[in-house]
Design an enzyme around this catalytic site. Structure first.
Site, PDB file in Angstrom:
ATOM      1  CB  ILE A 219     -19.883  13.838 -19.987  1.00 14.40           C
ATOM      2  CG1 ILE A 219     -20.319  14.191 -21.420  1.00 14.40           C
ATOM      3  CG2 ILE A 219     -21.096  13.497 -19.119  1.00 14.40           C
ATOM      4  CD1 ILE A 219     -20.982  13.051 -22.180  1.00 14.40           C
TER       5      ILE A 219
ATOM      6  CG  ASP B 274      -7.809   1.576 -14.213  1.00 15.70           C
ATOM      7  OD1 ASP B 274      -8.951   1.347 -14.637  1.00 15.70           O
ATOM      8  OD2 ASP B 274      -6.775   1.398 -14.891  1.00 15.70           O
TER       9      ASP B 274
ATOM     10  CB  SER C 196     -26.576   4.345 -21.818  1.00 20.17           C
ATOM     11  OG  SER C 196     -27.563   5.357 -21.847  1.00 20.17           O
TER      12      SER C 196
ATOM     13  CE  LYS D   5     -20.625   4.252 -22.993  1.00 24.64           C
ATOM     14  NZ  LYS D   5     -20.475   5.077 -21.792  1.00 24.64           N
TER      15      LYS D   5
ATOM     16  CB  ILE E 196     -21.767  15.849 -25.698  1.00 26.88           C
ATOM     17  CG1 ILE E 196     -23.026  15.046 -25.303  1.00 26.88           C
ATOM     18  CG2 ILE E 196     -21.522  17.006 -24.735  1.00 26.88           C
ATOM     19  CD1 ILE E 196     -24.338  15.803 -25.420  1.00 26.88           C
TER      20      ILE E 196
HETATM   21  C1  HXC Z   1      -7.244   0.403 -32.775  1.00 24.79           C
HETATM   22  C2  HXC Z   1      -6.573   0.576 -30.565  1.00 24.79           C
HETATM   23  C3  HXC Z   1      -6.735   2.000 -30.596  1.00 24.79           C
HETATM   24  C4  HXC Z   1      -7.179   2.584 -31.835  1.00 24.79           C
HETATM   25  C5  HXC Z   1      -6.063   1.427 -28.619  1.00 24.79           C
HETATM   26  N1  HXC Z   1      -6.160   0.287 -29.329  1.00 24.79           N
HETATM   27  N2  HXC Z   1      -6.413   2.496 -29.364  1.00 24.79           N
HETATM   28  N3  HXC Z   1      -6.842  -0.197 -31.631  1.00 24.79           N
HETATM   29  N4  HXC Z   1      -7.439   1.748 -32.875  1.00 24.79           N
HETATM   30  N5  HXC Z   1      -7.351   3.895 -31.958  1.00 24.79           N
HETATM   31  C6  HXC Z   1      -5.848  -1.061 -28.863  1.00 24.79           C
HETATM   32  C7  HXC Z   1      -4.382  -1.197 -28.560  1.00 24.79           C
HETATM   33  O1  HXC Z   1      -3.633  -1.503 -29.730  1.00 24.79           O
HETATM   34  C8  HXC Z   1      -4.377  -2.342 -27.573  1.00 24.79           C
HETATM   35  O2  HXC Z   1      -4.524  -3.587 -28.218  1.00 24.79           O
HETATM   36  C9  HXC Z   1      -5.654  -2.124 -26.795  1.00 24.79           C
HETATM   37  O3  HXC Z   1      -6.496  -1.319 -27.618  1.00 24.79           O
HETATM   38  C10 HXC Z   1      -5.424  -1.412 -25.477  1.00 24.79           C
HETATM   39  O4  HXC Z   1      -4.791  -0.176 -25.731  1.00 24.79           O
HETATM   40  P1  HXC Z   1      -3.945   0.565 -24.587  1.00 24.79           P
HETATM   41  O5  HXC Z   1      -3.494   1.860 -25.118  1.00 24.79           O
HETATM   42  O6  HXC Z   1      -2.905  -0.372 -24.068  1.00 24.79           O
HETATM   43  O7  HXC Z   1      -5.011   0.724 -23.429  1.00 24.79           O
HETATM   44  P2  HXC Z   1      -5.109   1.807 -22.290  1.00 24.79           P
HETATM   45  O8  HXC Z   1      -3.791   2.496 -22.077  1.00 24.79           O
HETATM   46  O9  HXC Z   1      -5.721   1.143 -21.121  1.00 24.79           O
HETATM   47  O10 HXC Z   1      -6.084   2.908 -22.874  1.00 24.79           O
HETATM   48  C11 HXC Z   1      -7.462   2.706 -22.934  1.00 24.79           C
HETATM   49  C12 HXC Z   1      -8.032   3.312 -24.202  1.00 24.79           C
HETATM   50  C13 HXC Z   1      -7.673   4.788 -24.299  1.00 24.79           C
HETATM   51  C14 HXC Z   1      -9.537   3.109 -24.194  1.00 24.79           C
HETATM   52  C15 HXC Z   1      -7.432   2.564 -25.377  1.00 24.79           C
HETATM   53  O11 HXC Z   1      -8.110   5.340 -25.526  1.00 24.79           O
HETATM   54  C16 HXC Z   1      -8.246   5.595 -23.179  1.00 24.79           C
HETATM   55  O12 HXC Z   1      -7.799   5.498 -22.045  1.00 24.79           O
HETATM   56  N6  HXC Z   1      -9.271   6.389 -23.415  1.00 24.79           N
HETATM   57  C17 HXC Z   1      -9.946   7.125 -22.340  1.00 24.79           C
HETATM   58  C18 HXC Z   1     -10.503   8.358 -22.865  1.00 24.79           C
HETATM   59  C19 HXC Z   1     -11.538   8.084 -23.913  1.00 24.79           C
HETATM   60  O13 HXC Z   1     -11.414   7.172 -24.727  1.00 24.79           O
HETATM   61  N7  HXC Z   1     -12.496   8.951 -23.958  1.00 24.79           N
HETATM   62  C20 HXC Z   1     -13.501   8.926 -24.975  1.00 24.79           C
HETATM   63  C21 HXC Z   1     -14.660   8.277 -24.451  1.00 24.79           C
HETATM   64  S1  HXC Z   1     -15.937   8.652 -25.557  1.00 24.79           S
HETATM   65  P3  HXC Z   1      -3.261  -4.574 -28.518  1.00 24.79           P
HETATM   66  O14 HXC Z   1      -3.866  -5.791 -29.152  1.00 24.79           O
HETATM   67  O15 HXC Z   1      -2.355  -3.819 -29.451  1.00 24.79           O
HETATM   68  O16 HXC Z   1      -2.620  -4.847 -27.187  1.00 24.79           O
HETATM   69  C22 HXC Z   1     -17.095   7.527 -25.302  1.00 24.79           C
HETATM   70  C23 HXC Z   1     -18.391   7.729 -26.046  1.00 24.79           C
HETATM   71  C24 HXC Z   1     -18.185   8.381 -27.330  1.00 24.79           C
HETATM   72  O17 HXC Z   1     -16.955   6.616 -24.582  1.00 24.79           O
HETATM   73  C25 HXC Z   1     -19.431   9.127 -27.721  1.00 24.79           C
HETATM   74  C26 HXC Z   1     -19.101  10.122 -28.757  1.00 24.79           C
HETATM   75  C27 HXC Z   1     -20.180  11.144 -28.942  1.00 24.79           C
END
Ligand code: HXC
Length: 273
Positions: free
Chosen positions: A22, A67, A146, A164, A193
């Site tokens: 987005i 970040d 949101s 959110k 989306i």
């Molecule tokens: C369970 C999980 C997990 C999963 C991570 N964790 N992924 N637990 N299931 N799939 C846990 C990890 O075990 C860890 O806990 C903690 O979360 C932090 O994970 P890290 O990988 O160390 O964090 P980080 O490297 O900072 O990554 C952040 C993130 C990652 C959010 C976990 O996915 C990311 O960067 N995502 C960015 C892109 C993204 O998510 N985009 C989608 C947004 S969609 P422990 O206890 O083990 O330490 C959105 C709306 C969706 O927001 C709407 C849909 C229509």
């Protein structure tokens, strides 16, 4: 779409998470509407690719590594925008993280990480850009993303849903506090989306796509460009008198659960990702 041609001419926008999904969709549409762009995220390589796409479109654009969990890095991104372009008129707090895990299995760190990115990151963007937005000759614009799932509960995404909902409250507070400074503060609530990583992980990878589609009265997934057009509306002169709003862009999904002619959705499915 002639109605948005030059709609953002002269305006400078900072978009977090602007390298994909987005955020990138908004960046491209803003470039097409005459805006100048600063994209910020953790992944500088991805940002550089996005910025060269924007430059190919003829836009002025800059990539900054930041970040959103780190306030100093967000402050530095705002300074980069001011140094490069002399003003900052629009901030889109779009960077977000999310994954599906039931609350009973969610580690405290998993909760914290998503709250940090989504909610704390949005506050950091607002706090760091206040003075610049206040100085905007157009009337500053602060937009956060949101979701329609925020206020109804979001089974599987307790962390993102709570973040959110917090964002919606924060932005409404900012609308009240910053209106006298001319800063318009709004949220945009995307539905499903289709061309995003979030939709891929939440719907496609789990075999949920056709089920989700059946809940959308307009019969199709949204596109990042649909969100971008809403953002142009709020950030251009067209949005001059709008602040404190949550603009839902979901093809009617929020209304698709009930009523005559609505798609049949079982009660257990309401509110799912
Ligand atoms: C369970 C999980 C997990 C999963 C991570 N964790 N992924 N637990 N299931 N799939 C846990 C990890 O075990 C860890 O806990 C903690 O979360 C932090 O994970 P890290 O990988 O160390 O964090 P980080 O490297 O900072 O990554 C952040 C993130 C990652 C959010 C976990 O996915 C990311 O960067 N995502 C960015 C892109 C993204 O998510 N985009 C989608 C947004 S969609 P422990 O206890 O083990 O330490 C959105 C709306 C969706 O927001 C709407 C849909 C229509």
């Amino acid at each position: 779409m002639t109605f948005i041609q030059n709609a953002l001419a002269g305006r400078v926008a900072l978009i977090t998470g602007g390298g994909s999904g987005i955020g990138l969709g908004i960046a491209k549409a803003f470039a097409g509407a005459g805006g100048r762009l600063v994209l910020a995220s953790r992944d500088l390589d991805k940002l550089e690719g996005a910025v060269s796409e924007l430059r190919d479109m003829g836009a002025e654009a800059l990539a900054v590594r930041a970040d959103v969990r780190n306030f100093e890095e967000v402050e530095a991104a705002v300074r980069s925008a001011l140094d490069a372009f002399g003003s900052l008129d629009i901030v889109i707090a779009n960077a977000a993280g999310n994954f599906i895990v039931p609350a009973a299995q969610m580690s405290p760190n998993a909760w914290k990480v998503v709250i940090d990115i989504d909610l704390n990151g949005t506050f950091h963007c607002a706090r760091a850009s206040y003075e610049a937005l206040k100085a905007s000759r157009f009337g500053g614009r602060f937009i956060a993303i949101s979701t329609t799932r925020a206020l109804e509960g979001w089974p599987g995404c307790a962390h993102a849903g709570a973040a959110k909902a917090g964002i919606m409250s924060l932005v409404r507070t900012l609308a009240g506090e910053w209106g006298p400074d001319g800063i318009r503060c709004n949220t945009i609530a995307p539905g499903a989306i289709g061309d995003t990583e979030g939709a891929k992980r939440l719907y496609e990878d789990r075999g949920e796509a056709s089920h989700q589609l059946a809940q959308i009265p307009l019969g199709q997934f949204g596109k990042t460009d649909d969100i971008a057009k809403a953002a142009i509306y709020l950030c251009s002169e067209a949005g001059d008198y709008i602040t404190g709003a949550d603009l839902v862009v979901d093809g009617g999904r929020e209304r698709g659960h009930s009523g005559v002619g609505a798609p049949k959705v079982m009660a257990r499915d309401r509110g799912r990702a």
